[in-house]
Design an enzyme around this catalytic site. Structure first.
Site, PDB file in Angstrom:
ATOM      1  N   THR A 192       0.869  -1.172   0.000  1.00 25.59           N
ATOM      2  CA  THR A 192       0.000   0.000   0.000  1.00 25.59           C
ATOM      3  C   THR A 192       0.907   1.223   0.000  1.00 25.59           C
ATOM      4  OG1 THR A 192      -1.735  -1.148   1.208  1.00 25.59           O
ATOM      5  CG2 THR A 192      -1.806   1.259   1.225  1.00 25.59           C
ATOM      6  N   LYS A 197      -7.333   1.020  -2.443  1.00 26.77           N
ATOM      7  CA  LYS A 197      -6.860   0.572  -1.131  1.00 26.77           C
ATOM      8  C   LYS A 197      -6.960   1.693  -0.098  1.00 26.77           C
ATOM      9  CE  LYS A 197      -5.042  -1.842   2.159  1.00 26.77           C
ATOM     10  NZ  LYS A 197      -3.753  -2.523   2.151  1.00 26.77           N
ATOM     11  N   LYS A 233       0.851   5.122   8.145  1.00 30.19           N
ATOM     12  CA  LYS A 233       1.371   5.460   6.814  1.00 30.19           C
ATOM     13  C   LYS A 233       0.243   5.531   5.793  1.00 30.19           C
ATOM     14  CE  LYS A 233       2.563   2.093   4.423  1.00 30.19           C
ATOM     15  NZ  LYS A 233       1.959   1.130   3.469  1.00 30.19           N
TER      16      LYS A 233
END
Length: 293
Positions: free
Chosen positions: A96, A171, A239
């Site tokens: 990701t 995502k 993140k």
């Protein structure tokens, strides 16, 4: 497509390697620390001391590393993937990461004769082990179709999202949903505890109703047991939320729930909890209640 290079043999990657081998692919792996991957080497994966050696003769290369800077490193640093993979190979980043970085890799890969896909996954370590991951794919439609046997070895819900970077956008939308849902679980449990309810009875009562969710099913019992072991690291979720917030800001969107969830998680990480699982968000509420008392 037979020989597969795999870089990023961690919590998720190890199970994905195993499932690819079960499907009949020949796996070539690289890891910084060989000792951490001795189990999959013993099961048939071929270990290489460098990324160059790992990828140079592979039909496809899969990466699933930690952070965008790790993606930059494995694709762009000297003797890494874009310099070392054989021409015509499929390069599939399942980390990701930033949609902008996915586009950068796709453009650089196309110039060098590679077929590049961004294919982040969702489903956690459980989905990786069971081979039931959801895989969100961006890039060329023909390349997506050609790589379907690889994806089917690792997942069961595989969907084409659009051009390069669209897998990453999908995502990030997924992570935004999780941020809200898991925050809701933690807030509800905090409220129920403060009002003296039996938390297990509460979980049993609401899990099959309108408040039920994957986050509640997966993490409700773990939170009650104070089991904060990572299936997915808090630091990696932070993140992801930062990436989503950056992209939202670029589109002029104000995502207040995401912003608050990120702030709460960052506070926990600053206290040294970044290597716990995402369900350790409950610690934020426990600390807040303790402070108020």
């Amino acid at each position: 497509m037979h020989k597969i290079g795999f870089i990023g043999v961690g919590i998720m990657g190890k199970s994905m390697v195993r499932n690819l081998m079960k499907a009949g692919f020949e796996l070539h792996i690289y890891a910084r620390t060989r000792a951490k991957v001795e189990d999959v080497i013993g099961e048939g994966a071929v270990f290489h001391e460098s990324i160059k050696d790992c990828v140079e003769d592979c039909d496809a290369v899969i990466t699933i590393v930690g952070f965008p800077q790790d993606v930059e490193e494995v694709y762009f640093d000297t003797e890494n993937i874009l310099e070392s993979a054989k021409k015509g190979a499929y390069l599939i980043d399942m980390t990701t990461t930033s949609p902008m970085l996915a586009k950068k890799i796709a453009e650089a890969g196309k110039e060098r004769g590679y077929r590049v896909l961004d294919a982040p996954v969702t489903g956690g370590d459980g989905g990786a082990k069971a081979g039931t991951l959801s895989i969100l794919v961006g890039g060329g439609k023909e390349d997506y179709e050609a790589c379907m046997p690889l994806f089917q070895a690792m997942g069961t819900n595989i969907n084409y999202q659009g051009d390069a970077g669209c897998g990453q956008h999908a995502k990030l939308a997924n992570q935004i949903m999780i941020a809200g849902a898991l925050s809701g679980v933690c807030e509800a449990l905090t409220y129920a505890k403060a009002k003296g309810l039996d938390l297990q009875v509460l979980l049993d009562s609401v899990s099959t109703g309108a408040a039920g969710s994957k986050q509640l099913d997966t993490f409700g019992p773990k939170i009650l047991a104070e089991d904060y072991a990572p299936g997915f690291f808090m630091k990696h979720f932070i993140k992801d939320m930062k990436l989503a917030l950056t992209e939202a800001n670029m589109s002029g969107l104000s995502l207040d729930v995401l912003s608050q969830a990120l702030a709460n998680y960052e506070e926990l990480a600053a206290e040294g909890h970044g290597d716990l699982g995402t369900q350790a968000l409950m610690k934020y509420y426990e600390e807040t209640v303790c402070e108020e008392e």
